[in-house]
Write an enzyme that holds these catalytic residues in place. Sequence first.
Site, PDB file in Angstrom:
ATOM      1  N   ARG A 137      10.199   9.009   8.220  1.00 47.32           N
ATOM      2  CA  ARG A 137      10.043  10.036   7.180  1.00 47.32           C
ATOM      3  C   ARG A 137       8.926  11.015   7.519  1.00 47.32           C
ATOM      4  O   ARG A 137       8.119  10.783   8.401  1.00 47.32           O
ATOM      5  CB  ARG A 137       9.735   9.362   5.840  1.00 47.32           C
ATOM      6  N   LYS A 159       7.000 -18.161   3.592  1.00 53.95           N
ATOM      7  CA  LYS A 159       5.537 -18.309   3.596  1.00 53.95           C
ATOM      8  C   LYS A 159       5.118 -19.780   3.705  1.00 53.95           C
ATOM      9  O   LYS A 159       4.198 -20.111   4.454  1.00 53.95           O
ATOM     10  CB  LYS A 159       4.954 -17.661   2.336  1.00 53.95           C
ATOM     11  N   GLU A 174      -2.124 -12.650   9.258  1.00 51.56           N
ATOM     12  CA  GLU A 174      -2.830 -13.078   8.041  1.00 51.56           C
ATOM     13  C   GLU A 174      -2.160 -12.543   6.776  1.00 51.56           C
ATOM     14  O   GLU A 174      -2.088 -13.221   5.751  1.00 51.56           O
ATOM     15  CB  GLU A 174      -4.286 -12.589   8.103  1.00 51.56           C
ATOM     16  N   GLU A 187       9.940  -7.098  -3.080  1.00 56.68           N
ATOM     17  CA  GLU A 187      10.610  -6.761  -1.823  1.00 56.68           C
ATOM     18  C   GLU A 187      11.671  -5.706  -2.121  1.00 56.68           C
ATOM     19  O   GLU A 187      12.080  -5.508  -3.273  1.00 56.68           O
ATOM     20  CB  GLU A 187      11.280  -8.011  -1.237  1.00 56.68           C
TER      21      GLU A 187
END
Length: 409
Positions: A44, A200, A124, A185
Amino acid sequence: MAKIAIMGYGTVGAGVFKTLTMNREAIARRTGEEIEIKYVLDLREFPGDPAEEVLTHEFTDILNDPEVSVVVETMGGLKPAYMFTKELLAAGKNVCTSNKELVAEHGVELREVAREHSVNYLFEASCGGGIPIIRVLNTSLTAEEIEEVTGILNGTTNYILTSMADEGKEFATALKEAQEKGYAELHPEADVEGWDACRKIAILSSLGYGRHISYKDVPTEGITHVDKTDIEYAKALGCRIKLLATSRRDDNGTWALVAPMMIGRENPLTAVDGVMNAVMVKGNAVGTTMYYGSGAGSLPTASAVVGDIIDCVKHRRTTIRTDYSAEPLMLIPVDEVTRPFFVRMRGDEGAARAAFGEISSVTRLPGKEDEFGFLTAMMPEKEFKALLAGTDQVISWYRRGKNEEAEEA
Ligand code: HSE
């Protein structure tokens, strides 16, 4: 001066740009040198945005620039993030990512490519947003045999469950709000079906136990079936319904699970509300430890990414050692796990005892004369499911999550 690039100028990528600009001096002081953003890669245009000056649409500008030593991947998804990351690592560039989908799917391979080229693939920000939990597992808890990792690892679902419990909001309204705040999401199924939390907990458990756990092996249930009456029962029992992502290791093996569970005040995760995340890690020497913070959102997640960039700059040409072998860790079935279960059913207590044996904490809600809720005795999940199959009167059921430490106290 370290030169970096950001691939993907969405919620997190823009947060990384902002954090590096806003905290420029503190970051330079801690890193020992300035960090300059040389490229932002996105399809974009961003007219009027500070990223406009360094915007490129060509991946090869970054790949072929020898000055760029660290690349941030905040594109999300597998394609083209996987190929881009692999090429960058093979070209001797460090990569820092928030992309849990990619870490869970190809993390083992990408870490190996990084090691072969004496660089780092750091992630992380992939678990718990701004909570520095990966570094805790890789660095602070290295003296431990890890026995349990349990967390609220998805901000969107925690936001939804909190809104439903505290404000009586409908599921759809609460989801829309979470999406508007930039927590969710792109496809909400990843959050509400538990897939995001599943990836996760697979990542955190692999780091905790030192062997690879595939997210595909983690049984996963989402929150789409949780209704307001279930939440009312939980409240009446002094509990909350939370989407827990959990894994445990003992002499019988290791199991993992993502599911909405009913947890009581003895469990500190009941106090984790809204978009906040928290992770409890239990080690055999330290006991239970807990880490809390914003699990989603632009700046909290960016903070974790920037921490990784700084680590890469501080460890040039050195792969930071982690105890995470590619050897797969086979999980034992959750069916073997023993716990009490909350059951909501029609009929009377006699029928409940006939179906489930000993019951306790029988609870009735005003205006719901034809149903009630109760807890079963502790039993293995396979036994509970066999009993469940013997009655058609059950409306809903939940695993009653326990905090062993609180019980032992
Ligand atoms: N959708 C994710 C969440 C974003 O709600 O937690 C952070 O990984």
